[in-house]
Design an enzyme around this catalytic site. Structure first.
Site: not given
Ligand code: RB5
Length: 141
Positions: A97, A131-132, A7-8, A64, A66
């Site tokens: 993982h 396992r992952h 985004d901006h 973005c 955050t």
């Protein structure tokens, strides 16, 4: 081919990411946004997710402010595993993982140097499987 979206608030880091990919000789496609004018991150998340799922790009990097808005929107797409990364080891583990097909970076909370380390780790770390894979198989509901 790596797909990019922001985004901006993520626009400037996305421009830096393009310079990192250029330096590495890795092709990329930018799904926007194309300036710092205010936009809505889901519009760009959905474009990138669609391109990953239909094979237009192999994987993606989204930004973005955050990273959370992008991650939330991207992960609404079945088959997308988007992981928020803020340091190199987290980016290694999101591949090893979680077999993430999109890495999300927090544009307002990461330096360019740390972002570059994350990009390299995301692009060069293989999925460990084992396992992952069993854990990933339990994600879809
Ligand atoms: C934009 O101000 C900001 O809310 C957005 O970039 C993102 O951080 C949302 O999760």
């Amino acid at each position: 081919m790596i797909g990019l979206a922001s985004d901006h608030a993520g626009f400037e880091l996305k421009e830096f990411i393009k310079s990192v990919l250029d330096k590495k000789g890795i092709a990329h496609k930018d799904f926007g946004a194309y300036s710092t004018a205010s936009v809505d991150y889901p519009d760009y998340a959905h474009k990138l997710a669609t391109a990953v799922l239909n094979g237009e790009v192999k994987s993606g990097i989204a930004v973005c402010g955050t990273g959370n808005g992008m991650a939330i929107a991207l992960n609404r797409h079945k088959g997308i595993r988007a992981g928020l990364c803020w340091e190199e080891e987290v980016a290694q583990l999101v591949r090893a993982h979680n077999n993430a097909n999109i890495m999300v970076l927090p544009g307002r909370y990461i330096s360019e140097a740390e972002a570059e380390l994350c990009i390299t780790a995301f692009l060069e770390t293989p999925f460990e499987g084992g396992r992952h894979q069993g854990r990933i198989d339990k994600i879809e509901i």
